[in-house]
Design a protein around this motif. Structure first.
Motif, PDB file in Angstrom:
ATOM      1  N   ILE A 136       6.335  16.349   1.515  1.00  0.00           N
ATOM      2  CA  ILE A 136       7.450  16.404   2.471  1.00  0.00           C
ATOM      3  C   ILE A 136       7.317  15.289   3.505  1.00  0.00           C
ATOM      4  CG2 ILE A 136       8.610  17.817   4.211  1.00  0.00           C
ATOM      5  CD1 ILE A 136       7.611  20.293   2.737  1.00  0.00           C
ATOM      6  N   MET A 137       6.092  15.066   3.972  1.00  0.00           N
ATOM      7  CA  MET A 137       5.864  14.073   5.010  1.00  0.00           C
ATOM      8  C   MET A 137       6.175  12.655   4.522  1.00  0.00           C
ATOM      9  SD  MET A 137       2.562  14.014   7.494  1.00  0.00           S
ATOM     10  CE  MET A 137       1.443  13.855   6.121  1.00  0.00           C
ATOM     11  N   SER A 138       5.728  12.317   3.317  1.00  0.00           N
ATOM     12  CA  SER A 138       5.954  10.967   2.800  1.00  0.00           C
ATOM     13  C   SER A 138       7.432  10.717   2.502  1.00  0.00           C
ATOM     14  CB  SER A 138       5.116  10.741   1.536  1.00  0.00           C
ATOM     15  OG  SER A 138       5.456  11.667   0.538  1.00  0.00           O
ATOM     16  N   LEU A 139       8.135  11.710   1.960  1.00  0.00           N
ATOM     17  CA  LEU A 139       9.555  11.539   1.632  1.00  0.00           C
ATOM     18  C   LEU A 139      10.407  11.399   2.897  1.00  0.00           C
ATOM     19  CD1 LEU A 139      10.054  14.061  -1.319  1.00  0.00           C
ATOM     20  CD2 LEU A 139       9.924  11.554  -1.430  1.00  0.00           C
ATOM     21  N   SER A 140      10.114  12.190   3.934  1.00  0.00           N
ATOM     22  CA  SER A 140      10.908  12.107   5.168  1.00  0.00           C
ATOM     23  C   SER A 140      10.653  10.802   5.908  1.00  0.00           C
ATOM     24  CB  SER A 140      10.595  13.310   6.073  1.00  0.00           C
ATOM     25  OG  SER A 140       9.213  13.401   6.336  1.00  0.00           O
ATOM     26  N   THR A 141       9.407  10.329   5.877  1.00  0.00           N
ATOM     27  CA  THR A 141       9.098   9.039   6.517  1.00  0.00           C
ATOM     28  C   THR A 141       9.787   7.902   5.770  1.00  0.00           C
ATOM     29  OG1 THR A 141       6.950   9.889   7.222  1.00  0.00           O
ATOM     30  CG2 THR A 141       7.246   7.511   7.273  1.00  0.00           C
ATOM     31  N   PHE A 142       9.731   7.940   4.450  1.00  0.00           N
ATOM     32  CA  PHE A 142      10.409   6.948   3.621  1.00  0.00           C
ATOM     33  C   PHE A 142      11.913   6.962   3.892  1.00  0.00           C
ATOM     34  CE2 PHE A 142      12.560   5.878  -0.418  1.00  0.00           C
ATOM     35  CZ  PHE A 142      12.073   4.601  -0.620  1.00  0.00           C
ATOM     36  N   GLY A 143      12.468   8.163   4.094  1.00  0.00           N
ATOM     37  CA  GLY A 143      13.904   8.300   4.328  1.00  0.00           C
ATOM     38  C   GLY A 143      14.381   7.603   5.593  1.00  0.00           C
ATOM     39  N   ILE A 144      13.520   7.529   6.634  1.00  0.00           N
ATOM     40  CA  ILE A 144      13.924   6.860   7.877  1.00  0.00           C
ATOM     41  C   ILE A 144      14.285   5.406   7.607  1.00  0.00           C
ATOM     42  CG2 ILE A 144      13.090   6.061  10.136  1.00  0.00           C
ATOM     43  CD1 ILE A 144      11.473   8.623  10.340  1.00  0.00           C
ATOM     44  N   GLY A 145      13.522   4.777   6.722  1.00  0.00           N
ATOM     45  CA  GLY A 145      13.799   3.375   6.410  1.00  0.00           C
ATOM     46  C   GLY A 145      15.105   3.160   5.665  1.00  0.00           C
ATOM     47  N   LEU A 146      15.682   4.223   5.099  1.00  0.00           N
ATOM     48  CA  LEU A 146      16.923   4.098   4.322  1.00  0.00           C
ATOM     49  C   LEU A 146      18.188   4.338   5.155  1.00  0.00           C
ATOM     50  CD1 LEU A 146      15.898   6.082   1.094  1.00  0.00           C
ATOM     51  CD2 LEU A 146      15.912   3.592   1.404  1.00  0.00           C
ATOM     52  N   ILE A 147      18.058   4.871   6.371  1.00  0.00           N
ATOM     53  CA  ILE A 147      19.228   5.260   7.156  1.00  0.00           C
ATOM     54  C   ILE A 147      19.981   4.024   7.669  1.00  0.00           C
ATOM     55  CG2 ILE A 147      20.037   6.553   9.170  1.00  0.00           C
ATOM     56  CD1 ILE A 147      17.442   8.186   9.009  1.00  0.00           C
ATOM     57  N   PRO A 148      21.284   3.912   7.421  1.00  0.00           N
ATOM     58  CA  PRO A 148      22.070   2.807   7.983  1.00  0.00           C
ATOM     59  C   PRO A 148      22.135   2.914   9.509  1.00  0.00           C
ATOM     60  CG  PRO A 148      23.241   3.880   6.170  1.00  0.00           C
ATOM     61  CD  PRO A 148      22.081   4.764   6.528  1.00  0.00           C
ATOM     62  N   GLY A 149      22.443   1.803  10.172  1.00  0.00           N
ATOM     63  CA  GLY A 149      22.517   1.786  11.622  1.00  0.00           C
ATOM     64  C   GLY A 149      23.799   2.410  12.160  1.00  0.00           C
ATOM     65  N   TYR A 150      23.881   2.541  13.480  1.00  0.00           N
ATOM     66  CA  TYR A 150      25.032   3.145  14.151  1.00  0.00           C
ATOM     67  C   TYR A 150      26.309   2.356  13.863  1.00  0.00           C
ATOM     68  CZ  TYR A 150      27.761   5.333  17.897  1.00  0.00           C
ATOM     69  OH  TYR A 150      28.716   6.016  18.603  1.00  0.00           O
ATOM     70  N   GLU A 151      26.192   1.042  13.792  1.00  0.00           N
ATOM     71  CA  GLU A 151      27.373   0.206  13.565  1.00  0.00           C
ATOM     72  C   GLU A 151      27.963   0.433  12.172  1.00  0.00           C
ATOM     73  OE1 GLU A 151      26.222  -3.784  14.299  1.00  0.00           O
ATOM     74  OE2 GLU A 151      26.034  -3.522  16.477  1.00  0.00           O
ATOM     75  N   THR A 152      27.179   0.975  11.245  1.00  0.00           N
ATOM     76  CA  THR A 152      27.654   1.189   9.872  1.00  0.00           C
ATOM     77  C   THR A 152      28.250   2.571   9.672  1.00  0.00           C
ATOM     78  OG1 THR A 152      25.951  -0.320   9.054  1.00  0.00           O
ATOM     79  CG2 THR A 152      27.000   1.141   7.428  1.00  0.00           C
ATOM     80  N   ILE A 153      27.536   3.614  10.132  1.00  0.00           N
ATOM     81  CA  ILE A 153      28.006   4.986   9.874  1.00  0.00           C
ATOM     82  C   ILE A 153      28.214   5.794  11.155  1.00  0.00           C
ATOM     83  CG2 ILE A 153      26.964   5.085   7.578  1.00  0.00           C
ATOM     84  CD1 ILE A 153      24.666   6.696   8.776  1.00  0.00           C
ATOM     85  N   GLY A 154      28.158   5.133  12.291  1.00  0.00           N
ATOM     86  CA  GLY A 154      28.462   5.806  13.546  1.00  0.00           C
ATOM     87  C   GLY A 154      27.436   6.857  13.928  1.00  0.00           C
ATOM     88  N   VAL A 155      27.928   8.001  14.426  1.00  0.00           N
ATOM     89  CA  VAL A 155      27.056   9.038  14.971  1.00  0.00           C
ATOM     90  C   VAL A 155      26.154   9.657  13.909  1.00  0.00           C
ATOM     91  CG1 VAL A 155      28.630  10.977  14.589  1.00  0.00           C
ATOM     92  CG2 VAL A 155      27.053  11.027  16.548  1.00  0.00           C
ATOM     93  N   TRP A 156      26.503   9.497  12.632  1.00  0.00           N
ATOM     94  CA  TRP A 156      25.650  10.033  11.572  1.00  0.00           C
ATOM     95  C   TRP A 156      24.289   9.344  11.526  1.00  0.00           C
ATOM     96  CZ3 TRP A 156      26.279  14.498   9.397  1.00  0.00           C
ATOM     97  CH2 TRP A 156      27.549  15.054   9.313  1.00  0.00           C
ATOM     98  N   ALA A 157      24.201   8.134  12.035  1.00  0.00           N
ATOM     99  CA  ALA A 157      22.918   7.408  12.031  1.00  0.00           C
ATOM    100  C   ALA A 157      21.855   8.142  12.848  1.00  0.00           C
ATOM    101  CB  ALA A 157      23.117   5.980  12.533  1.00  0.00           C
ATOM    102  N   PRO A 158      22.096   8.433  14.141  1.00  0.00           N
ATOM    103  CA  PRO A 158      21.088   9.197  14.890  1.00  0.00           C
ATOM    104  C   PRO A 158      20.906  10.622  14.370  1.00  0.00           C
ATOM    105  CG  PRO A 158      23.060   8.872  16.235  1.00  0.00           C
ATOM    106  CD  PRO A 158      23.200   8.000  15.026  1.00  0.00           C
ATOM    107  N   VAL A 159      21.987  11.220  13.811  1.00  0.00           N
ATOM    108  CA  VAL A 159      21.863  12.577  13.253  1.00  0.00           C
ATOM    109  C   VAL A 159      20.893  12.580  12.067  1.00  0.00           C
ATOM    110  CG1 VAL A 159      23.080  14.395  12.007  1.00  0.00           C
ATOM    111  CG2 VAL A 159      24.111  13.388  14.046  1.00  0.00           C
ATOM    112  N   LEU A 160      21.053  11.624  11.143  1.00  0.00           N
ATOM    113  CA  LEU A 160      20.167  11.539   9.981  1.00  0.00           C
ATOM    114  C   LEU A 160      18.734  11.205  10.399  1.00  0.00           C
ATOM    115  CD1 LEU A 160      22.446   9.673   7.397  1.00  0.00           C
ATOM    116  CD2 LEU A 160      21.725  12.077   7.362  1.00  0.00           C
ATOM    117  N   LEU A 161      18.600  10.369  11.433  1.00  0.00           N
ATOM    118  CA  LEU A 161      17.274  10.067  11.957  1.00  0.00           C
ATOM    119  C   LEU A 161      16.593  11.344  12.442  1.00  0.00           C
ATOM    120  CD1 LEU A 161      15.075   8.070  12.893  1.00  0.00           C
ATOM    121  CD2 LEU A 161      16.356   7.816  15.032  1.00  0.00           C
ATOM    122  N   LEU A 162      17.357  12.168  13.153  1.00  0.00           N
ATOM    123  CA  LEU A 162      16.816  13.422  13.671  1.00  0.00           C
ATOM    124  C   LEU A 162      16.457  14.378  12.532  1.00  0.00           C
ATOM    125  CD1 LEU A 162      16.151  14.987  16.222  1.00  0.00           C
ATOM    126  CD2 LEU A 162      18.490  15.889  16.213  1.00  0.00           C
TER     127      LEU A 162
END
Length: 501
Positions: A106-132
């Protein structure tokens, strides 16, 4: 009805567990790697917080960006107690090895996932939501990671070497920080600041996946700990006491029956982790945002400090096997109380050598705590509830400690006083001092609920002799108390006219 008294079998040489050295090394390597991965993420996140603030919170001011990024770091700590309770109960029921394999995935997959999240300029408020969401998944898995790893190492270690062996767990933590921070500096230097802000910050998070695969392989190859296997064997033999010691115990029962151990655990974890997060997570941001050093400059100073900590860490653990765990907690707390203000004055001096000296003071104090924590905590609880109790207490404490970067940044931002982190640490030092003075010494003693453990047959003989000598001493003390009570009784009888001897 008179119940027959259960005959207690004397402890013999065959009852002392001889620890296989090869298995011990594998256990330490596997446990430390998972812990290194946990702190690799913490290290990377702390060192790229300024970049994450701009990517995920671009409309905020620089100060608010920093606080928001660090708050995203702190919020997952709210879910850690849930992960601790969940994995703690499973760890006491199904074993330590299985749960540690699950948490690292779980730890390795969630850490890896942070690197895949698009920025705020691309997907808006979903960016910080997915980060969280990714950070909360991390928090849930980490809730069972450190406690499980420390228990795993402690239950595999000989009694006389538990401090030294346990110290390698936090050696892995510091090494993970060094790897994360070094990778940030290296990538930033290779791709340049502009490219790093655009996409380079993602690369360190991608490394979590191969690290997780290696950790999973190592943990799956391990056997269950000797202490837990003894407990399972007792249950399989139908021992009534063993059945009563099953994992079905509520936190309320743990709190009422083991409240002293819970308080000691909470105090030690708070003192250790607040100092940890202040130095290794908050200080890079403090140096760059508040003292206006370049990000790379501040990171290089912290990396140098952490490399020094790597050499000190096992020495602290080794010395704790000789002198005990309590002296290190007490001395570390006193040093933090007395030296926090001077250390931050040095850090704020604007002189490189003095800045390094101030950080070095905090690092050595931190080593005093981390050198004994992994060996002290598992020794506070018996085998059948060790994972549940320790995970619960540990993660309650982390709720407080995890807020350190956010609170420190907020206090400095709102007050304008650069010494606020020092005052924060002084309050924590008082908690650590009270803990050190009241906690029981556990060095060189068997874990609760487990038979003595030795490195070889000669050490087993020495441990058995010490055990028998200790019994003889206690018998002599009881005999002396009986004689004293008998003398008092005789004196009282002589004063009464109707009582004869």
């Amino acid at each position: 009805m008179i119940r027959a008294r259960k005959k207690i079998k004397p402890i013999a040489l065959s009852d002392v567990t001889i620890i296989d050295d090869a298995k011990l090394k594998k256990a330490i390597t596997a446990a430390s790697l998972g812990n290194a991965m946990e702190w690799f993420d913490f290290g990377v996140y702390g060192f790229v917080a300024y970049a994450l603030g701009k990517v995920f919170f671009p409309d905020a001011s620089p100060g608010v960006q920093m606080i928001a990024a660090l708050a995203t770091f702190s919020v997952p700590f709210l879910i850690r107690p849930l992960g601790g309770l969940f994995f703690g109960m499973l760890g006491d029921k199904y074993g330590r090895q299985r749960i540690l394999s699950i948490t690292i995935v779980i730890m390795s997959l969630s850490t890896f996932g942070i690197g895949l999240i698009p920025g705020y300029e691309t997907i808006g408020v979903w960016a910080p939501v997915l980060l969280l969401v990714c950070k909360m998944a991390q928090g849930f898995s980490v809730g069972g990671e450190y406690t499980g790893a420390s228990i795993f190492v402690a239950e595999y270690s000989p009694d006389r070497r538990r401090g030294f062996m346990g110290s390698w767990l936090d050696f892995g933590s510091i090494a993970g920080f060094v790897l994360g921070a070094g990778l940030v500096v290296l990538i930033s230097a290779i791709v340049g600041q502009d490219h790093f802000m655009a996409w380079g910050w993602r690369l360190p998070f991608f490394l979590a996946l191969p690290l997780g695969i290696i950790g999973l392989y190592l943990r799956n190859a391990l056997e269950e700990t000797p202490a837990f296997q003894q407990h399972v064997d007792k249950l399989e033999q139908g021992d009534r006491q063993g059945l009563q010691e099953g994992p079905k115990i509520s936190f309320k029962e743990i709190a009422t029956q083991h409240w002293r151990s819970l308080l000691a655990c909470i105090g030690l974890v708070i003192a250790t982790n607040v100092t940890y997060y202040m130095l290794l997570t908050y200080m890079p941001s403090y140096l760059s945002h508040n003292l206006h050093y370049s990000e790379d400059h501040g990171v290089l100073i912290i990396i140098a400090i952490m490399i020094g900590m790597l050499f000190v860490q096992p020495v602290m653990g080794l010395l704790s096997d000789r002198f005990g765990r309590r002296p290190f907690v007490i001395c570390g707390s006193i040093a933090l109380l007395v030296l926090a203000i001077p250390a931050f004055k040095l850090i704020n001096s604007d002189v490189i050598g003095l800045i390094f000296a101030g950080l070095l003071i905090l690092a050595v104090i931190l080593n005093a705590f981390t050198g004994v924590m992994a060996s002290s905590l598992p020794a506070m609880f018996p085998t059948h509830i060790r994972y549940s109790a320790l995970a619960s207490a540990f993660n309650i404490s982390i709720l407080i400690a995890g807020l350190t970067p956010t609170l420190a940044a907020w206090l400095v931002e709102t007050s304008g006083n650069l010494m606020m982190p020092a005052w924060y640490l002084m309050v924590i030092a008082v908690i650590g001092l009270i803990t050190g003075l009241t906690m029981k010494e556990t060095a060189n003693l068997p874990l609760k609920g487990a038979t003595p453990a030795a490195s070889d047959i000669q050490e087993a003989k020495e441990i058995l002799k010490e055990h028998h000598d200790n019994i003889e001493q206690k018998i002599e003390e009881i005999d002396a108390e009986i004689a004293e009570l008998q003398a008092k009784r005789t004196k009282l009888v002589q004063q009464h006219p109707h009582i004869n001897e």
